[in-house]
Design an enzyme around this catalytic site. Structure first.
Site, short mmCIF file in Angstrom:
data_model
loop_
_atom_site.label_atom_id
_atom_site.label_comp_id
_atom_site.label_asym_id
_atom_site.label_seq_id
_atom_site.Cartn_x
_atom_site.Cartn_y
_atom_site.Cartn_z
N GLU A 62 0.26 -15.25 5.70
CA GLU A 62 1.38 -16.21 5.69
C GLU A 62 1.88 -16.53 4.28
O GLU A 62 3.00 -17.01 4.11
CB GLU A 62 0.96 -17.51 6.39
CG GLU A 62 1.02 -17.48 7.91
CD GLU A 62 -0.14 -16.72 8.54
OE1 GLU A 62 -1.06 -16.28 7.82
OE2 GLU A 62 -0.09 -16.53 9.78
N GLU B 161 0.83 3.45 -8.71
CA GLU B 161 1.24 2.98 -7.38
C GLU B 161 1.35 4.14 -6.39
O GLU B 161 0.99 4.00 -5.22
CB GLU B 161 2.60 2.27 -7.46
CG GLU B 161 2.54 0.92 -8.12
CD GLU B 161 3.86 0.16 -8.01
OE1 GLU B 161 3.81 -1.04 -7.75
OE2 GLU B 161 4.94 0.77 -8.18
N LEU C 46 8.40 -11.52 4.47
CA LEU C 46 8.22 -11.58 5.92
C LEU C 46 7.56 -12.90 6.30
O LEU C 46 6.63 -13.36 5.65
CB LEU C 46 7.36 -10.41 6.41
CG LEU C 46 7.98 -9.03 6.27
CD1 LEU C 46 7.01 -7.96 6.78
CD2 LEU C 46 9.32 -8.92 7.01
N ASN D 168 1.13 -4.57 1.68
CA ASN D 168 2.17 -4.75 0.67
C ASN D 168 1.69 -4.19 -0.67
O ASN D 168 0.54 -4.36 -1.04
CB ASN D 168 2.49 -6.24 0.51
CG ASN D 168 3.54 -6.49 -0.56
OD1 ASN D 168 4.59 -5.83 -0.59
ND2 ASN D 168 3.28 -7.43 -1.46
N HIS E 87 2.18 -4.37 -4.68
CA HIS E 87 2.69 -5.30 -5.69
C HIS E 87 2.37 -4.77 -7.09
O HIS E 87 1.25 -4.31 -7.33
CB HIS E 87 2.08 -6.69 -5.48
CG HIS E 87 2.68 -7.71 -6.38
ND1 HIS E 87 3.90 -8.32 -6.12
CD2 HIS E 87 2.25 -8.21 -7.57
CE1 HIS E 87 4.18 -9.15 -7.11
NE2 HIS E 87 3.21 -9.11 -8.00
N HIS F 32 3.99 2.61 -12.03
CA HIS F 32 4.53 3.40 -10.91
C HIS F 32 3.65 4.61 -10.60
O HIS F 32 3.40 4.93 -9.45
CB HIS F 32 5.95 3.87 -11.24
CG HIS F 32 6.99 3.09 -10.52
ND1 HIS F 32 7.86 2.24 -11.15
CD2 HIS F 32 7.29 3.02 -9.21
CE1 HIS F 32 8.65 1.69 -10.25
NE2 HIS F 32 8.33 2.15 -9.07
N GLY G 116 12.64 3.69 -3.73
CA GLY G 116 11.79 4.35 -2.73
C GLY G 116 10.87 5.42 -3.29
O GLY G 116 10.48 6.33 -2.55
N SER G 117 10.48 5.32 -4.55
CA SER G 117 9.57 6.35 -5.07
C SER G 117 8.20 6.26 -4.39
O SER G 117 7.51 7.28 -4.23
CB SER G 117 9.44 6.27 -6.59
OG SER G 117 8.72 5.13 -6.99
N ASN G 118 7.81 5.07 -3.98
CA ASN G 118 6.54 4.95 -3.26
C ASN G 118 6.64 5.49 -1.85
O ASN G 118 5.70 6.09 -1.34
CB ASN G 118 6.06 3.50 -3.28
CG ASN G 118 5.50 3.13 -4.63
OD1 ASN G 118 4.41 3.56 -4.99
ND2 ASN G 118 6.29 2.40 -5.43
C1 GAR Z 1 7.26 -1.08 -6.99
O1 GAR Z 1 6.85 -1.18 -8.33
C2 GAR Z 1 6.59 -2.16 -6.16
O2 GAR Z 1 5.30 -2.49 -6.59
C3 GAR Z 1 7.54 -3.30 -6.36
O3 GAR Z 1 8.81 -2.72 -6.32
C4 GAR Z 1 8.74 -1.40 -6.86
C5 GAR Z 1 9.45 -0.46 -5.92
O4 GAR Z 1 9.51 0.83 -6.43
N1 GAR Z 1 7.36 -4.28 -5.34
C6 GAR Z 1 7.42 -5.59 -5.57
O5 GAR Z 1 7.70 -6.05 -6.65
C7 GAR Z 1 7.12 -6.47 -4.36
N2 GAR Z 1 6.81 -7.79 -4.76
P1 GAR Z 1 10.02 2.04 -5.52
O6 GAR Z 1 11.29 1.56 -4.80
O7 GAR Z 1 10.32 3.15 -6.47
O8 GAR Z 1 8.94 2.39 -4.55
#
Ligand code: GAR
Length: 213
Positions: free
Chosen positions: A164, A196, A110, A124, A126, A193, A24-26
């Site tokens: 979809e 992100e 989803l 989303n 990615h 990260h 959950g850092s994002n």
């Molecule tokens: C992030 O790097 C995000 O882009 C990826 O999971 C990580 C979650 O980091 N998502 C995917 O791969 C989705 N296909 P976080 O839990 O620290 O936010």
């Protein structure tokens, strides 16, 4: 809620549902942005994880945000399992009055009614420069390993609208990073990260501005 009815109500705040699976850092970047007054009218109304004990839930609770856990039902076969989880997320989003949904490190896919009900309102994050290194099975560390194995000189992250397909919806923004000599998936992931955390806030603001008008 349709875009039209939302604009008619001219809401002062926009309720955001964040779905997460892990660290959950994002989510934290979004929480910090809201706290610092950098999320405009956006308000994180609820966080739902698809697995017990996801640290994202602790982060949300520490910030006083309502949390829920909705897990995939292991008794159901794959497609039905995804549909069932998606329908429960939709019900939670509707009853919670959520205006849009952010998948911030959410690893379930989803499907079904939620895509139409929240069309243009689910984003989303990615960890690659889509359309490269996306699709089913491409998530987290696997993406970085594939990028390194292919000898890419550049990677990054993408925020896109959910449709979809898996990782196929219209791209809102991307941020790029170099792949450096000696990188492993951990060092590359750390560089991505950091980008992100900026991209998710920027994309949330784009949604807030477009929905609030
Ligand atoms: C992030 O790097 C995000 O882009 C990826 O999971 C990580 C979650 O980091 N998502 C995917 O791969 C989705 N296909 P976080 O839990 O620290 O936010």
């Amino acid at each position: 809620m349709s875009k039209q009815s939302l604009s008619q109500t001219r809401k002062d705040s926009l309720n955001i549902l964040v779905l997460a699976s892990g660290n959950g850092s994002n989510l934290q970047a979004l929480i910090d942005a809201e706290r610092a007054g950098r999320l405009d009218r956006g308000r994180i109304g609820m966080v739902i994880a698809d697995r017990e004990g996801a640290y994202a839930l602790t982060r949300a609770q520490n910030a006083g945000i309502k949390t829920l856990t909705e897990k995939p039902d292991p008794k159901l076969p794959g497609a039905m399992r995804r549909r069932d989880l998606s329908d429960r997320m939709l019900a939670r989003a509707r009853t919670g009055g959520m205006d849009f949904i952010i998948l911030a490190g959410f690893l379930s896919i989803l499907e079904g009614d939620i895509i139409e009900a929240y069309r243009g309102r689910i984003i989303n994050l990615h960890p690659s420069l889509l359309p490269k290194y996306g699709g089913k099975g491409m998530y987290g560390e696997k993406v970085h390993q594939a990028v390194l194995a292919a000898g890419e000189k550049e990677s990054g992250c993408t925020v896109h609208l959910v449709d979809e397909g898996t990782d196929t919806g219209p791209i809102l923004l991307q941020r790029r990073v170099p792949v450096l000599e000696g990188d492993d998936s951990e060092s590359l992931a750390a560089r991505i990260h950091a980008e992100e955390h900026k991209a998710i806030v920027e994309a949330a603001l784009m949604m807030i501005k477009s929905l609030a008008n």
